[in-house]
Design a protein around this motif. Structure first.
Motif, short mmCIF file in Angstrom:
data_model
loop_
_atom_site.label_atom_id
_atom_site.label_comp_id
_atom_site.label_asym_id
_atom_site.label_seq_id
_atom_site.Cartn_x
_atom_site.Cartn_y
_atom_site.Cartn_z
N THR A 54 0.87 -1.17 0.00
CA THR A 54 0.00 0.00 0.00
C THR A 54 0.91 1.23 0.00
OG1 THR A 54 -1.66 -1.18 1.32
CG2 THR A 54 -1.85 1.21 1.23
N VAL A 55 0.54 2.22 -0.80
CA VAL A 55 1.44 3.35 -1.03
C VAL A 55 1.66 4.23 0.21
CG1 VAL A 55 0.94 3.48 -3.50
CG2 VAL A 55 -0.44 4.80 -1.87
N ILE A 84 -2.44 3.74 5.31
CA ILE A 84 -2.25 2.56 6.18
C ILE A 84 -3.29 1.47 5.94
CG2 ILE A 84 -1.06 3.88 7.99
CD1 ILE A 84 -3.75 3.66 9.61
N HIS A 85 -4.17 1.67 4.95
CA HIS A 85 -5.19 0.64 4.68
C HIS A 85 -4.52 -0.63 4.14
CE1 HIS A 85 -7.53 4.39 4.66
NE2 HIS A 85 -8.50 3.64 5.14
N ILE A 98 4.79 -5.16 -10.06
CA ILE A 98 4.65 -4.39 -8.82
C ILE A 98 3.16 -4.08 -8.68
CG2 ILE A 98 5.02 -2.14 -7.74
CD1 ILE A 98 7.81 -2.24 -8.34
N GLY A 99 2.60 -4.39 -7.52
CA GLY A 99 1.19 -4.12 -7.26
C GLY A 99 1.06 -3.09 -6.17
N MET A 100 0.38 -1.98 -6.50
CA MET A 100 0.24 -0.90 -5.52
C MET A 100 -1.23 -0.66 -5.21
SD MET A 100 2.95 1.98 -6.66
CE MET A 100 2.81 1.77 -8.42
N SER A 101 -1.52 -0.65 -3.91
CA SER A 101 -2.87 -0.40 -3.44
C SER A 101 -2.94 1.02 -2.86
CB SER A 101 -3.18 -1.43 -2.34
OG SER A 101 -4.48 -1.32 -1.90
N ALA A 102 -4.05 1.72 -3.13
CA ALA A 102 -4.27 3.04 -2.51
C ALA A 102 -5.75 3.16 -2.20
CB ALA A 102 -3.85 4.16 -3.47
#
Ligand code: B1M
Length: 217
Positions: A101-102, A106-107, A149-153
Motif C-alpha cells: 500500500t502506497v 495505512i489501509h 509491482i502491485g500498488m494499493s491506494a
C-alpha cells in the motif's frame, strides 16, 4: 434465511458493530458449516466493513467505531488468510509480485486479500506492507526484480503516490520488463491509464486474472 445466509449476516453484523471478541468464533463457525473462505470474505466481511465505512462517511460513526470494525474484520481475516493462501491452484510459480500500500496510506485489508489470492493462484508474493515509500518500492524492485509491482491506494490523497512510484521506476531504468498493477477503492481504469500503469483490478479475484494476463499465464 438459510443457515449459511444467517451465518454470513451474523459476520456482517459483527464487523459493522465492531464486536472483536465474537469475530474469530463466528468465522470458525461458518467454516465449520462448510462456508468457503472467499465467500465469508465477499458476502460477510466486505459488506460489513463497507457499511461501517458508509456510516463513517455520513458522520454516524466516529474513528474509534471504524477502528473497531476494522479490527473485527482483521480478526476474521487472521483465521481466513492461511486458508485462502493454502488453496494452491498452480504447481509451478507464475511469477513474482511485489505488493504494498502506497506511502501515507495505512489501509491494508484489501491489499492483504489480493496478496493471499495471488499466492493461492501460484504467484510468489513479497508484501512490503502498508505506507510504503516510493523509494522503498524502487529499491525493492532493483533488489528483487519482480515480474509485477502491485500498488494499493485507498485514499484519494494517496493515489498520486502510485503515479510517483511509476515515474521513479522509469527514472531509475527499472520500468522495462516490469509490469505495474494498481488497485484500491478509488482507483479506476482511467486513472491506471493516465499514470502509465499496465493495468488495474477492481477486486482481488480480478487482480488474479489481471496478474496472470500481465505475465502471459
Ligand atoms: Co479508512 N477510509 N481511513 N480506515 N476506510 C476509507 C478508505 C474511506 C473511503 C472511508 C469513508 O470516509 N467512507 C475514507 C477515504 C476517503 C477518501 O479518500 N476520499 C477513509 C478515511 C478518510 C480514513 C482516515 C483518513 C480516517 C481518519 O483518520 N480521519 C484514516 C486514514 C489513515 C491513513 O491511511 N493515513 C483511515 C483509517 C482507517 C482504519 C485504520 C480505521 C481502517 C483500516 C484498517 C486497515 O486496513 N488495517 C479503515 C477502513 C477499514 C476503511 C474502510 C471502511 C474499508 C476499507 C477496507 O478495508 N475495505 C474504507 C471505506 C470503504 O472502502 N468502503 C475507508 C475492504 C477491502 C476488502 O476492500 O480495501 O477496497 P478494499 O480492497 C479491495 C479492492 O479495492 C481491491 O481488491 C480488494 C479486495 O477485493 N484492491 C486491489 C485493493 N488493493 C488492490 C491492489 C490491486 C488490485 C486490487 O493491485 C495491486
Amino acid at each position: 434465511m438459510s443457515d449459511k445466509g444467517a451465518l454470513l449476516e451474523k459476520l456482517k453484523g459483527i464487523v459493522i458493530d465492531g464486536i472483536i471478541e465474537d469475530s474469530e468464533g463466528a468465522t470458525k463457525e461458518a467454516l465449520g458449516q462448510g462456508v468457503e473462505p472467499l465467500e465469508i470474505v465477499e458476502k460477510g466481511l466486505v459488506p460489513g466493513i463497507e457499511e461501517a465505512g458508509a456510516r463513517f462517511s455520513r458522520g454516524d460513526y466516529f474513528l474509534p467505531e471504524l477502528v473497531a470494525s476494522a479490527e473485527a474484520m482483521q480478526t476474521a481475516m487472521a483465521v481466513l488468510d492461511p486458508l485462502l493462501r493454502a488453496k494452491q491452484e498452480a504447481r509451478k510459480t507464475l511469477g513474482h509480485v511485489l505488493l504494498g500500500t502506497v506511502e501515507g496510506d495505512i489501509h491494508s485489508i484489501g491489499k492483504n486479500i489480493v496478496g493471499a489470492l495471488l499466492q493461492a493462484a501460484g504467484f510468489v508474493v513479497t508484501d512490503l506492507g502498508a505506507n510504503v515509500a516510493v523509494g522503498t518500492f524502487v529499491a525493492k524492485a532493483r533488489e528483487l526484480r519482480p515480474n509485477i509491482i502491485g500498488m494499493s491506494a485507498l485514499l484519494t490523497t494517496t493515489m498520486v503516490k502510485q503515479q510517483q512510484t511509476i515515474e521513479a521506476l522509469a527514472k531509475e531504468g527499472l520500468r522495462s520488463g516490469l509490469k505495474v498493477m494498481v488497485g484500491g477503492a478509488p482507483v479506476t481504469g482511467d486513472w491506471a491509464k493516465k499514470i502509465g500503469a499496465d493495468d488495474f483490478a477492481e477486486d482481488a479475484v480480478a487482480a488474479v486474472a489481471v496478474a496472470k494476463r500481465l505475465v502471459g499465464a
